[in-house]
Enzyme design. Structure first.
Site, PDB file in Angstrom:
ATOM      1  N   LYS A   1       1.577 -52.227 -13.409  1.00  0.00           N
ATOM      2  CA  LYS A   1       0.762 -53.315 -12.841  1.00  0.00           C
ATOM      3  C   LYS A   1       1.536 -54.622 -12.866  1.00  0.00           C
ATOM      4  O   LYS A   1       1.588 -55.360 -11.878  1.00  0.00           O
ATOM      5  CB  LYS A   1      -0.560 -53.450 -13.623  1.00  0.00           C
ATOM      6  CG  LYS A   1      -1.527 -52.318 -13.321  1.00  0.00           C
ATOM      7  CD  LYS A   1      -2.709 -52.267 -14.282  1.00  0.00           C
ATOM      8  CE  LYS A   1      -3.543 -51.024 -13.978  1.00  0.00           C
ATOM      9  NZ  LYS A   1      -4.639 -50.796 -14.923  1.00  0.00           N
TER      10      LYS A   1
ATOM     11  N   GLN B   1      -6.746 -53.694 -20.274  1.00  0.00           N
ATOM     12  CA  GLN B   1      -6.487 -52.268 -20.043  1.00  0.00           C
ATOM     13  C   GLN B   1      -7.390 -51.413 -20.940  1.00  0.00           C
ATOM     14  O   GLN B   1      -7.457 -51.617 -22.148  1.00  0.00           O
ATOM     15  CB  GLN B   1      -5.006 -51.970 -20.325  1.00  0.00           C
ATOM     16  CG  GLN B   1      -4.594 -50.548 -20.033  1.00  0.00           C
ATOM     17  CD  GLN B   1      -4.688 -50.174 -18.557  1.00  0.00           C
ATOM     18  OE1 GLN B   1      -4.308 -50.948 -17.675  1.00  0.00           O
ATOM     19  NE2 GLN B   1      -5.218 -48.997 -18.281  1.00  0.00           N
TER      20      GLN B   1
ATOM     21  N   ASP C   1     -10.491 -56.445 -12.122  1.00  0.00           N
ATOM     22  CA  ASP C   1     -10.783 -55.014 -12.217  1.00  0.00           C
ATOM     23  C   ASP C   1     -12.203 -54.721 -11.720  1.00  0.00           C
ATOM     24  O   ASP C   1     -12.576 -53.568 -11.548  1.00  0.00           O
ATOM     25  CB  ASP C   1     -10.664 -54.562 -13.685  1.00  0.00           C
ATOM     26  CG  ASP C   1      -9.623 -53.468 -13.874  1.00  0.00           C
ATOM     27  OD1 ASP C   1      -9.026 -53.044 -12.862  1.00  0.00           O
ATOM     28  OD2 ASP C   1      -9.400 -53.057 -15.022  1.00  0.00           O
TER      29      ASP C   1
END
Ligand code: NDP
Length: 298
Positions: free
Chosen positions: A54, A98, A121
């Site tokens: 990422k 994460q 996200d």
């Protein structure tokens, strides 16, 4: 194989390039690069790989991308304080924590501390509410990637029968809502669903988000359907040598490809699109936070 292969890697690359152009335009106006902060708590090896990818792709697209690593024994209070600091940092446009988090941390509490306007996200309760209400907002990346690939393959999705297998908050539920937004007729299946083969055989678009290797055989697929395989499963691969493994999806690829019109491979299908959607969300967040229009966005 009769199905056309949906090359998620190539489509994601094209999106990354457009994101790069948009990032450069935004940087000129706001006098800094759009910023993405990726928080990694603990040592989970798969998470380390995901985070590295990422950060690498965001940097390549011209963003200021930072990886913030914290030890697995960080307290919940400290994790929440970290997110609050990132919320207040004007150079950070997007925040990603994460998953999974270590067991002693309440993941929901940490996620819901993220400023919804930086929630790239798309996992906070506010982002989920915006999606449910049809309001503008940052959408979860993997399901957004599924919709984009289906549109690339089939064009207008209006009236298509979509079966989403899986009802997680990360993939299944938001995927169902995003296809509903595209005027599809959506069914959600899960572990208690009756006659899954029969439902699959009616689906113009099948989204498999279960996490069970190759559980969907080709003879469940409607001829000509678009098959989007979200599952990532590591299985033994004795043909490659002792102790070797390979990745497979939730769909039995060869037999499904003989029936489907379009199909995503694993790896190289939905996976790369997830990061492309993360970068797209970061650009959207940077534009919205700085009062810019988003016409240049992919
Ligand atoms: P979860 O484990 O949270 O959800 C799995 C879902 O599958 C559940 O809703 C479960 O039903 C359902 N299910 C389990 N067994 C069956 C069955 N026999 N028949 C029908 N439904 C079943 O997984 P996630 O949604 O987080 O992830 C799903 C898969 O997608 C995983 O392989 C994951 O690795 C992958 N993934 C891939 C990403 C990518 O970028 N490509 C990103 C995120 C995930 P119930 O609710 O009843 O238990």
């Amino acid at each position: 194989m009769t199905a056309s292969l949906i090359d998620g890697k190539a489509i994601a690359q094209a999106i990354d390039e457009k994101v790069g152009q948009a990032a450069a335009q935004i940087a000129k106006v706001i006098d800094r690069k759009p910023g993405l902060a990726v928080v990694l708590i603990g040592e989970d090896p798969a998470s380390q790989v995901y985070v590295r990818n990422k950060v690498r792709r965001a940097t390549a697209a011209g963003m200021a991308s930072t990886e913030i690593r914290k030890p697995a024994d960080i307290t919940q209070e400290d994790a929440i304080s970290l997110v609050r600091r990132l919320n207040e940092d004007p150079t950070v446009d997007g925040i990603l924590v994460q998953m999974p988090l270590p067991g002693h941390i309440d993941a929901g509490a940490v996620i819901n501390t993220i400023d919804p306007d930086k929630d790239v996200d798309g996992l906070t309760a506010i982002s989920a509410g915006r999606l449910l209400g049809g309001e503008p907002g940052l959408r979860p990346c993997t399901p957004a990637g599924c919709v984009l690939l289906a549109e690339q393959a089939m064009g207008d999705l209006t009236g298509k029968n979509v079966l989403v297998i899986g009802r997680s908050i990360l993939v299944g539920k938001p995927a169902a809502l995003l296809f509903l937004e595209k005027n599809c007729t959506v069914t959600i299946a899960h572990s208690r669903t009756k006659d899954l083969p029969g439902l699959c055989r009616q689906a113009d678009i099948l989204v498999a988000a279960v996490g069970r290797p190759e559980m969907i055989p080709g003879d469940w697929i409607k001829p000509g359907a678009c098959v989007l395989d979200v599952g990532i499963n590591r299985v033994e691969a004795p043909e490659k040598g002792e102790d070797k493994t390979r990745l497979v999806g939730d769909v039995a690829f060869d037999s499904a490809a003989a029936k489907a019109g379009w199909i995503t491979p694993v790896p190289g299908g939905i996976g790369p699109m997830t990061i492309a959607m993360l970068l797209r969300n970061t650009i959207s967040a940077a534009a919205a936070r700085n009062g810019l229009t988003q016409t240049a966005l992919p």
